[in-house]
Design an enzyme around this catalytic site. Structure first.
Site, PDB file in Angstrom:
ATOM      1  CD  GLU A  32      27.586 -58.929 -23.568  1.00 31.52           C
ATOM      2  OE1 GLU A  32      28.393 -59.579 -24.150  1.00 31.52           O
ATOM      3  OE2 GLU A  32      27.498 -58.628 -22.421  1.00 31.52           O
ATOM      4  CE  LYS A  39      31.913 -60.320 -23.435  1.00 32.69           C
ATOM      5  NZ  LYS A  39      30.663 -60.604 -22.978  1.00 32.69           N
ATOM      6  CG  LEU A  79       0.710 -69.374   1.856  1.00 28.41           C
ATOM      7  CD1 LEU A  79      -0.274 -68.369   2.545  1.00 28.41           C
ATOM      8  CD2 LEU A  79       1.991 -69.055   1.625  1.00 28.41           C
ATOM      9  N   GLY A 128       2.751 -72.721   5.718  1.00 30.64           N
ATOM     10  CA  GLY A 128       2.949 -72.264   7.120  1.00 30.64           C
ATOM     11  C   GLY A 128       4.355 -72.230   7.419  1.00 30.64           C
ATOM     12  N   GLY A 129       5.340 -72.625   6.602  1.00 28.30           N
ATOM     13  CA  GLY A 129       6.651 -72.522   6.731  1.00 28.30           C
ATOM     14  C   GLY A 129       7.276 -71.488   5.841  1.00 28.30           C
ATOM     15  CG  ASP A 184      11.361 -73.136   1.833  1.00 27.78           C
ATOM     16  OD1 ASP A 184      12.206 -72.231   1.994  1.00 27.78           O
ATOM     17  OD2 ASP A 184      11.792 -74.107   1.527  1.00 27.78           O
TER      18      ASP A 184
END
Length: 643
Positions: free
Chosen positions: A45, A114, A356, A358-359, A361
């Site tokens: 498309e 469309k 970072l 340490g968790g 996420d």
């Protein structure tokens, strides 16, 4: 015999407004299709301009450049002797339509607008386009002069019609039309259309491939026929990832499956099919034939061209196959990684920087970058020269050859652990270990000086040092310090439940409370549920403004970290939610989870009071006392005043 046809569909990694690149990818797909013997090629498309142009569709430049690309396609020798079906915006009588332009040998056969526009979730097609509402009707479209000189045509058919070649009949659907309750392929099939095409701009959502495959197989199971689906792939300039999954099906069976996640910019699928298989399949479905005998006809555009060849008896036919699905975990691993690759190479940056903690996420995000590096190495190992050229540009080394994902990750990902006085050795070690496993360039940094500097500037300006609430600070001090340190006081498990109820189930505070009382009845008292809901909505409304400046986030499903373009809600709220929370309190959760009220109000309505007493875990006997009137908009079983 003249009944076996080879058709092609494709998935292209188009980029919004990259008219040059889009043209080259379209030409390459047509060339591949011809080399595989196809006589019909279907593309995604709006492939000429790229699906995600958004408000650029308002610009006349977008229409002009789309016409210029169409002229280049018409003029190219690559497009000769194959029916080409391309997507682009077209202005007809001062109305903008999302169209398919179908052409053969420098002549435009049909412009098909469309008819059902996608306008939910991430889709805003009604903002830019108008649906064609005149079913089974066409008008004359006057070609611009730049096309007239090429096609030697002044006008072409524009509207809801089908193509009648020498050997078959072809009808078009566009993306959303497959998903509607009464799709065009139903009536087209009843009118004798044997090949259905669907050009999509369908973005990735977890498990969406299952729905696509089910819709296509069911369509051809009930009505017979050949179905081609094309789709865009990749990140075309926004937070969406278009996940390919091009396919070819016939009579309820899949004959060709495209990849859902890959770094190939051009992917072409072909299948060789026998039209007689469609005809014999339909012939024995009496209910379908009865409906077909009453069907209204479509306008037919006659095409002096055959998809089949007279000498096709020995042409091998494609065999049915089982669709191979990714698990949701695999989709999460591959989809965002492909999006990150497109984002990185198209932004012309050198890599990513990721704090970072340490968790979970930040760890998940780091793993996605590593997944991207794995796919880059696999693509290069499989001979993808475009990916090799891109990765050499990113690392700024012309002879670089990516072999090891960890080594590549060390070049494109820098991770940093930002320690403060509130950090633990455990989180520091977890961050370092993850960085070692994925190979990122890792830095340890103490941010206490930065935190103290922010607090110090505040103290210098106000003469006051902010404190957390547990240390005697006010609510505003607590919120300010939470913003410096992103702490909401909720578990990830609880946040996931709240988020799905709010975004997917569309519940407000009262509706969420009513659902959670039942959902959490074994782990929380009604009072605890009420307090949790109040806490969530207070925190949500306080922090909603941050979503207006959120870093671009990959959209994976309805519940995901989207900014306010998908989640269309205000960013300035009355954070006390007085009316909504009174509705919750009107249901009567006692203020203390363990305590019982000294007096209960008499029920003043006809509803059975024992039901509410049972709901709150209270004794069934009540003392007489005046009750408050029910709150408008709430539906409590009765109104109770807790005294």
């Amino acid at each position: 015999m003249g009944r076996r046809v080879t058709v092609a569909t494709c998935a292209l990694n188009q980029w919004a407004l990259d008219f040059e690149g889009n043209l080259q990818r379209i030409l390459k797909s047509i060339e591949i299709a011809k080399c595989k013997g196809a006589t019909y090629r279907l593309g995604p498309e709006l492939e000429i301009c790229g699906y995600g142009c958004w408000d650029h569709y308002y610009e006349s430049d977008t229409l002009l450049h789309s016409l210029q690309v169409l002229a280049a396609l018409l003029e190219s020798p690559v497009t000769q002797d194959i029916i080409c079906d391309v997507g682009m915006p077209v202005m007809h009588r001062n109305v903008r339509y999302n169209c398919r332009v179908i052409f053969l040998n420098r002549r435009i056969l049909l412009i098909r607008p469309k008819m059902a526009l996608a306008n939910e979730g991430n889709y805003r097609e009604l903002r830019w386009f108008t649906p064609w509402s005149r079913t089974r009707q066409t008008e004359e479209y006057f070609l611009p002069r730049m096309l007239q000189s090429l096609t030697k045509q002044e006008t072409v058919p524009f509207g809801d019609a089908v193509l009648a070649t020498r050997d078959t009949c072809i009808g078009s659907e566009i993306c959303e039309e497959l998903w509607t309750p009464h799709s065009p392929h139903v009536d087209m099939g009843l009118d004798g259309v044997e090949i259905f095409t669907n050009a999509s701009g369908s973005h990735h959502v977890l498990r969406k491939a299952h729905a696509r495959v089910d819709l296509v197989t069911m369509a051809t199971t009930k009505n017979g026929g050949i179905y081609l689906l094309a789709n865009q792939k990749g990140c075309d300039g926004d937070r969406l990832y278009y996940d390919g999954c091009a396919l070819i099906a016939m009579n309820g069976h899949i004959l060709a499956q495209g990849s859902q996640f890959s770094l190939d910019d051009v992917e072409v699928l072909t299948a060789t099919l026998d039209l007689e298989d469609v005809r014999s399949y339909r012939a024995e479905i009496s209910s379908r034939n009865l409906a077909a005998s009453k069907a209204s006809p479509y306008p037919r555009v006659k095409v002096d061209f055959a998809l089949s060849s007279r000498e096709d008896l020995l042409e091998p036919l494609s065999e049915p196959l089982e669709w191979k699905y990714h698990s949701p975990a695999k989709e999460i691993s591959l989809g965002p990684a492909c999006w990150l690759w497109d984002f990185l190479r198209r932004s012309q940056q050198a890599g990513f920087f990721l704090p970072l903690s340490g968790g979970v996420d930040s760890a998940a995000t780091a793993c996605l970058v590593y997944s991207m590096c794995r796919q880059v190495c696999e693509a290069v190992n499989n001979g993808n020269q475009e990916v090799l050229a891109d990765v050499r540009t990113i690392v700024d080394q012309l002879d670089y050859m990516p072999r090891d994902p960890r080594e590549l990750c060390g070049r494109v990902l820098t991770t940093c652990y930002m320690a403060s006085e509130n950090s633990s050795r455990e989180t520091r070690d977890r961050a370092a270990e993850l960085a070692r496993q994925i190979g990122s360039h890792h830095i340890g940094l103490d941010i206490d000086p930065a935190v103290k500097a922010v607090v110090g500037i505040f103290s210098l300006a106000t003469g006051k040092r902010p404190l957390f609430a547990v240390h005697g600070g006010s609510r505003r001090e607590n919120l300010a310090l939470q913003n410096v340190q992103e702490d909401m006081g909720m578990t990830y498990a609880d946040l996931s439940v709240y988020g799905r109820l709010r975004k997917v189930a569309k519940t407000g505070p009262y509706g969420m409370f009513c659902k959670l009382v039942s959902l959490w009845k074994d782990v929380c008292s009604p009072r605890q549920v009420a307090d949790k809901v109040r806490w969530f909505f207070c925190k949500y409304s306080m922090n909603r403004h941050k979503m207006t400046t959120l870093t671009p986030a990959y959209h994976a499903e309805s519940y995901s970290p989207d900014d306010n373009r998908f989640d269309l809600r205000p960013f300035l709220y009355n954070t006390s939610w007085p009316w909504q929370f009174r509705c919750i309190e009107a249901q009567g959760p006692p203020r203390c989870a363990e305590a019982r009220p000294a007096r209960l109000a008499q029920c003043t309505c006809s509803a059975p009071f024992p039901r509410l007493c049972t709901l709150w875990g209270l004794p069934r006997s009540c003392s007489s006392s005046p009750a408050t009137a029910p709150l408008a908009g709430c539906e409590p079983a009765c109104s109770i005043a807790w005294l």
